[in-house]
Scaffold this motif. Structure first.
Motif, PDB file in Angstrom:
ATOM      1  N   MET A   1       0.818  -1.183   0.000  1.00 53.25           N
ATOM      2  CA  MET A   1       0.000   0.000   0.000  1.00 53.25           C
ATOM      3  C   MET A   1       0.868   1.256   0.000  1.00 53.25           C
ATOM      4  O   MET A   1       0.589   2.221  -0.723  1.00 53.25           O
ATOM      5  CB  MET A   1      -0.912  -0.052   1.238  1.00 53.25           C
ATOM      6  N   GLY A   2       1.927   1.243   0.823  1.00 50.98           N
ATOM      7  CA  GLY A   2       2.839   2.389   0.920  1.00 50.98           C
ATOM      8  C   GLY A   2       3.570   2.627  -0.381  1.00 50.98           C
ATOM      9  O   GLY A   2       3.785   3.782  -0.789  1.00 50.98           O
ATOM     10  N   ALA A   7       4.256   5.785  -5.201  1.00 51.59           N
ATOM     11  CA  ALA A   7       4.315   5.867  -6.667  1.00 51.59           C
ATOM     12  C   ALA A   7       3.291   6.864  -7.185  1.00 51.59           C
ATOM     13  O   ALA A   7       3.583   7.672  -8.085  1.00 51.59           O
ATOM     14  CB  ALA A   7       4.084   4.491  -7.280  1.00 51.59           C
ATOM     15  N   ALA A   8       2.089   6.834  -6.625  1.00 46.85           N
ATOM     16  CA  ALA A   8       1.045   7.773  -7.047  1.00 46.85           C
ATOM     17  C   ALA A   8       1.448   9.205  -6.715  1.00 46.85           C
ATOM     18  O   ALA A   8       1.279  10.132  -7.536  1.00 46.85           O
ATOM     19  CB  ALA A   8      -0.290   7.431  -6.392  1.00 46.85           C
ATOM     20  N   SER A  15       4.058  15.009 -12.642  1.00 49.14           N
ATOM     21  CA  SER A  15       3.120  15.570 -13.623  1.00 49.14           C
ATOM     22  C   SER A  15       2.931  17.063 -13.413  1.00 49.14           C
ATOM     23  O   SER A  15       2.907  17.843 -14.371  1.00 49.14           O
ATOM     24  CB  SER A  15       1.762  14.876 -13.523  1.00 49.14           C
ATOM     25  N   LEU A  16       2.793  17.488 -12.165  1.00 54.78           N
ATOM     26  CA  LEU A  16       2.630  18.913 -11.873  1.00 54.78           C
ATOM     27  C   LEU A  16       3.880  19.701 -12.273  1.00 54.78           C
ATOM     28  O   LEU A  16       3.776  20.809 -12.815  1.00 54.78           O
ATOM     29  CB  LEU A  16       2.303  19.125 -10.394  1.00 54.78           C
TER      30      LEU A  16
END
Length: 177
Positions: A1-2, A7-8, A15-16
């Motif tokens: 999960m971490g 990664a997200a 992306s920003l």
């Protein structure tokens, strides 16, 4: 999960950053084109105003630079210069903001007024060359101020500098430039 959350988060930050870099690059790209368009347009306007002033001097409306007689060749050159100014004005409209574009319209009207006076084209209201040229110069100053603002250049275009009395020609009135 971490790992998935990391990664997200990494993807989002990347992306920003990419989007911000792209916007900066586009801003620099368009600012450069806008600067070129504004500069070429104001030079074309100034060239036409100078020719009209020479024609006006030839007609005795103003003391000025070398008088220019209104011949067929001169009319042809004026037509070509006006076509160039018009095309450059359209480029400015594509790239400029509302205030700068509005100021360019006022400047065009003042320039055309100089043309009418220089060529002896009658209008509903009579006006002296001096008054029309003064209005042209004010419209030119306004255009430059808005163009500079559009480009993010701060401060006034220039400060008033008065010619020293001893440098002024005897036949001309005092002026500030």
């Amino acid at each position: 999960m971490g790992v998935a959350l990391g990664a997200a988060g990494s993807f989002l930050v990347s992306s920003l950053n990419d989007r911000a870099r792209w916007r900066r690059e586009q801003s620099v790209r368009w600012d450069g084109r806008r600067l070129d368009a504004y500069g070429e347009y104001i030079h074309a306007v100034k060239e036409l105003a100078g020719r009209y002033q020479r024609i006006a001097a030839g007609r005795g409306l103003v003391n000025g630079p070398a008088p220019l007689e209104l011949t067929a060749d001169v009319l042809f050159e004026l037509g070509a210069a006006e076509a160039r100014r018009s095309a450059l004005g359209e480029t400015c409209e594509l790239l400029g903001d509302t205030d700068t574009n509005t100021a360019s319209k006022t400047l065009n009207h003042c320039l055309w007024r100089l043309e009418h006076l220089a060529r002896g084209v009658p209008t509903e209201v009579e006006q002296s060359w001096e008054q029309a040229y003064s209005e042209f110069r004010e419209a030119q100053r306004q255009y430059l101020a808005y163009a500079r603002s559009s480009l993010g250049v701060t401060g006034p275009v220039h400060r008033v500098v008065v010619w020293p009395s001893a440098w002024r020609p005897v036949s001309r009135s005092p002026r500030a430039e």
